[in-house]
Scaffold this motif. Structure first.
Motif, PDB file in Angstrom:
ATOM      1  N   LYS A 231       0.849  -1.197   0.000  1.00  0.00           N
ATOM      2  CA  LYS A 231       0.000   0.000   0.000  1.00  0.00           C
ATOM      3  C   LYS A 231       0.880   1.240   0.000  1.00  0.00           C
ATOM      4  N   THR A 232       1.985   1.163   0.742  1.00  0.00           N
ATOM      5  CA  THR A 232       2.959   2.251   0.793  1.00  0.00           C
ATOM      6  C   THR A 232       4.302   1.685   0.355  1.00  0.00           C
ATOM      7  N   ARG A 233       4.647   1.905  -0.908  1.00  0.00           N
ATOM      8  CA  ARG A 233       5.871   1.313  -1.431  1.00  0.00           C
ATOM      9  C   ARG A 233       7.121   1.876  -0.771  1.00  0.00           C
ATOM     10  N   GLY A 234       6.984   3.019  -0.130  1.00  0.00           N
ATOM     11  CA  GLY A 234       8.122   3.586   0.576  1.00  0.00           C
ATOM     12  C   GLY A 234       8.682   2.643   1.627  1.00  0.00           C
ATOM     13  N   HIS A 235       7.813   1.814   2.226  1.00  0.00           N
ATOM     14  CA  HIS A 235       8.295   0.838   3.202  1.00  0.00           C
ATOM     15  C   HIS A 235       9.267  -0.141   2.546  1.00  0.00           C
ATOM     16  N   LEU A 236       8.915  -0.604   1.363  1.00  0.00           N
ATOM     17  CA  LEU A 236       9.769  -1.552   0.656  1.00  0.00           C
ATOM     18  C   LEU A 236      11.048  -0.878   0.177  1.00  0.00           C
ATOM     19  N   VAL A 237      10.937   0.349  -0.323  1.00  0.00           N
ATOM     20  CA  VAL A 237      12.127   1.088  -0.763  1.00  0.00           C
ATOM     21  C   VAL A 237      13.107   1.248   0.388  1.00  0.00           C
ATOM     22  N   ARG A 238      12.590   1.619   1.541  1.00  0.00           N
ATOM     23  CA  ARG A 238      13.467   1.790   2.705  1.00  0.00           C
ATOM     24  C   ARG A 238      14.111   0.469   3.115  1.00  0.00           C
ATOM     25  N   ALA A 239      13.367  -0.626   3.018  1.00  0.00           N
ATOM     26  CA  ALA A 239      13.913  -1.934   3.382  1.00  0.00           C
ATOM     27  C   ALA A 239      15.049  -2.350   2.468  1.00  0.00           C
ATOM     28  N   LEU A 240      15.093  -1.789   1.271  1.00  0.00           N
ATOM     29  CA  LEU A 240      16.115  -2.145   0.286  1.00  0.00           C
ATOM     30  C   LEU A 240      17.294  -1.184   0.269  1.00  0.00           C
ATOM     31  N   THR A 241      17.264  -0.160   1.117  1.00  0.00           N
ATOM     32  CA  THR A 241      18.261   0.915   1.056  1.00  0.00           C
ATOM     33  C   THR A 241      19.383   0.701   2.071  1.00  0.00           C
ATOM     34  N   HIS A 242      20.578   0.434   1.552  1.00  0.00           N
ATOM     35  CA  HIS A 242      21.774   0.210   2.374  1.00  0.00           C
ATOM     36  C   HIS A 242      22.352   1.546   2.836  1.00  0.00           C
ATOM     37  N   ALA A 243      23.088   1.516   3.934  1.00  0.00           N
ATOM     38  CA  ALA A 243      23.676   2.743   4.483  1.00  0.00           C
ATOM     39  C   ALA A 243      24.581   3.445   3.480  1.00  0.00           C
ATOM     40  N   SER A 244      25.232   2.691   2.598  1.00  0.00           N
ATOM     41  CA  SER A 244      26.126   3.310   1.612  1.00  0.00           C
ATOM     42  C   SER A 244      25.337   4.190   0.640  1.00  0.00           C
ATOM     43  N   ALA A 245      24.104   3.806   0.319  1.00  0.00           N
ATOM     44  CA  ALA A 245      23.260   4.618  -0.550  1.00  0.00           C
ATOM     45  C   ALA A 245      22.757   5.853   0.181  1.00  0.00           C
ATOM     46  N   VAL A 246      22.497   5.708   1.473  1.00  0.00           N
ATOM     47  CA  VAL A 246      22.071   6.850   2.285  1.00  0.00           C
ATOM     48  C   VAL A 246      23.126   7.935   2.260  1.00  0.00           C
ATOM     49  N   ALA A 247      24.382   7.535   2.472  1.00  0.00           N
ATOM     50  CA  ALA A 247      25.474   8.511   2.502  1.00  0.00           C
ATOM     51  C   ALA A 247      25.696   9.149   1.135  1.00  0.00           C
ATOM     52  N   GLU A 248      25.643   8.338   0.104  1.00  0.00           N
ATOM     53  CA  GLU A 248      25.936   8.831  -1.245  1.00  0.00           C
ATOM     54  C   GLU A 248      24.827   9.719  -1.782  1.00  0.00           C
ATOM     55  N   ASP A 249      23.579   9.406  -1.451  1.00  0.00           N
ATOM     56  CA  ASP A 249      22.434  10.166  -1.968  1.00  0.00           C
ATOM     57  C   ASP A 249      21.976  11.258  -1.007  1.00  0.00           C
ATOM     58  N   HIS A 250      22.749  11.467   0.066  1.00  0.00           N
ATOM     59  CA  HIS A 250      22.452  12.517   1.054  1.00  0.00           C
ATOM     60  C   HIS A 250      21.074  12.349   1.674  1.00  0.00           C
ATOM     61  N   LEU A 251      20.722  11.108   1.976  1.00  0.00           N
ATOM     62  CA  LEU A 251      19.470  10.818   2.662  1.00  0.00           C
ATOM     63  C   LEU A 251      19.683  10.878   4.163  1.00  0.00           C
ATOM     64  N   THR A 252      18.588  10.839   4.919  1.00  0.00           N
ATOM     65  CA  THR A 252      18.721  10.810   6.373  1.00  0.00           C
ATOM     66  C   THR A 252      18.966   9.363   6.814  1.00  0.00           C
ATOM     67  N   PRO A 253      19.633   9.157   7.946  1.00  0.00           N
ATOM     68  CA  PRO A 253      19.906   7.785   8.409  1.00  0.00           C
ATOM     69  C   PRO A 253      18.657   6.927   8.532  1.00  0.00           C
ATOM     70  N   SER A 254      17.522   7.540   8.862  1.00  0.00           N
ATOM     71  CA  SER A 254      16.293   6.769   9.031  1.00  0.00           C
ATOM     72  C   SER A 254      15.768   6.198   7.723  1.00  0.00           C
ATOM     73  N   GLU A 255      16.341   6.636   6.599  1.00  0.00           N
ATOM     74  CA  GLU A 255      15.899   6.140   5.297  1.00  0.00           C
ATOM     75  C   GLU A 255      16.644   4.874   4.880  1.00  0.00           C
ATOM     76  N   SER A 256      17.524   4.362   5.728  1.00  0.00           N
ATOM     77  CA  SER A 256      18.176   3.079   5.451  1.00  0.00           C
ATOM     78  C   SER A 256      17.323   1.958   6.028  1.00  0.00           C
ATOM     79  N   TYR A 257      17.740   0.722   5.772  1.00  0.00           N
ATOM     80  CA  TYR A 257      16.950  -0.432   6.205  1.00  0.00           C
ATOM     81  C   TYR A 257      17.145  -0.818   7.674  1.00  0.00           C
ATOM     82  N   GLN A 258      17.992  -0.127   8.409  1.00  0.00           N
ATOM     83  CA  GLN A 258      18.400  -0.603   9.729  1.00  0.00           C
ATOM     84  C   GLN A 258      17.242  -0.758  10.710  1.00  0.00           C
TER      85      GLN A 258
END
Length: 236
Positions: free
Chosen positions: A17-44
């Motif tokens: 229903k909210t694909r953002g949940h799946l996107v976040r589950a697939l997001t590694h910390a290395s992508a967070v740093a490279e794409d200037h995302l917030t830490p909460s946007e990684s899968y941790q």
């Protein structure tokens, strides 16, 4: 990326229903740093949740499948089934590595094939299924991918620390001594290195995401080295 996720949703058996949940589950910390995302946007955080959901569902499956098993046997089976290696195997089977969001450096180093990352993302996906669809959705995915493993699991039914202690006592040796030699990582995702010393043997270390897991890994290493356990039936 969201449009490309439908084949993965088909494999997971759930349309988000909210694909953002799946996107976040697939997001590694290395992508967070490279794409200037917030830490909460990684899968941790989803990994943390998924790990607990997996353990709950597997525990319920074990209770149902092995009605005469004692607590110790159930605990050992649970540990073998929820370990990172099992999650990584499931991730490989469903092709999860193809959808992981990684930074360029991690892609170059083969991050899509690393068992540690695959296992973590698999747990995060379970967490995402739980958040988006509730326990029944996560439960269905786990049962589909773990039931056969549960029924065919052949690991030792006693944990490594208990087995090692009984083994050394049978040889007239002192009780194994465990010591934390390193602790790193953030509080929500710590990494432990534990050393075990057995009388008359070289010290051995084990690593894990908890002190207990690292101790079990260290004890397992001794049992494997001494031939008490065999690699093909060993499960951390």
């Amino acid at each position: 990326m969201t449009d490309a996720l439908q084949p993965l949703e088909d494999r997971l058996g759930h349309k988000f229903k909210t694909r953002g949940h799946l996107v976040r589950a697939l997001t590694h910390a290395s992508a967070v740093a490279e794409d200037h995302l917030t830490p909460s946007e990684s899968y941790q955080r989803l990994e943390f949740l998924g790990d607990r959901v997996l353990a709950l569902v597997i525990a319920d499956m074990l209770i149902d499948a092995f009605p005469n098993a004692e607590e110790g046997e159930l605990a050992r089976r649970l540990t073998g089934l929820v370990r990172n290696e099992s999650c990584a195997e499931v991730a490989v089977e469903i092709g999860l590595g193809n959808w992981i969001r990684l930074g360029g450096g991690e892609v170059q180093s083969g991050g899509r094939r690393k068992a540690a990352i695959l296992g973590d993302v698999c747990e995060a996906v379970i967490g995402a299924l739980f958040v988006d669809g509730g326990l029944p959705v996560a439960q269905r995915f786990i049962e589909d991918n773990w039931r056969k493993r549960m029924l065919n699991w052949t690991g030792p039914l006693r944990d490594a620390k208990t087995t090692l202690q009984e083994w050394v006592q049978g040889r007239g040796l002192s009780t194994p001594k465990y010591e934390i030699v390193e602790r790193s990582g953030p509080d929500h995702a710590p990494h432990f290195v534990v050393e075990v010393r057995v009388e008359g043997m070289m010290s051995v270390t084990g690593t894990g995401r908890s002190k207990r897991e690292a101790e079990q890994k260290a004890a397992s290493a001794v049992l494997l080295a001494e031939g008490v356990w065999r690699q093909e039936t060993h499960a951390d």
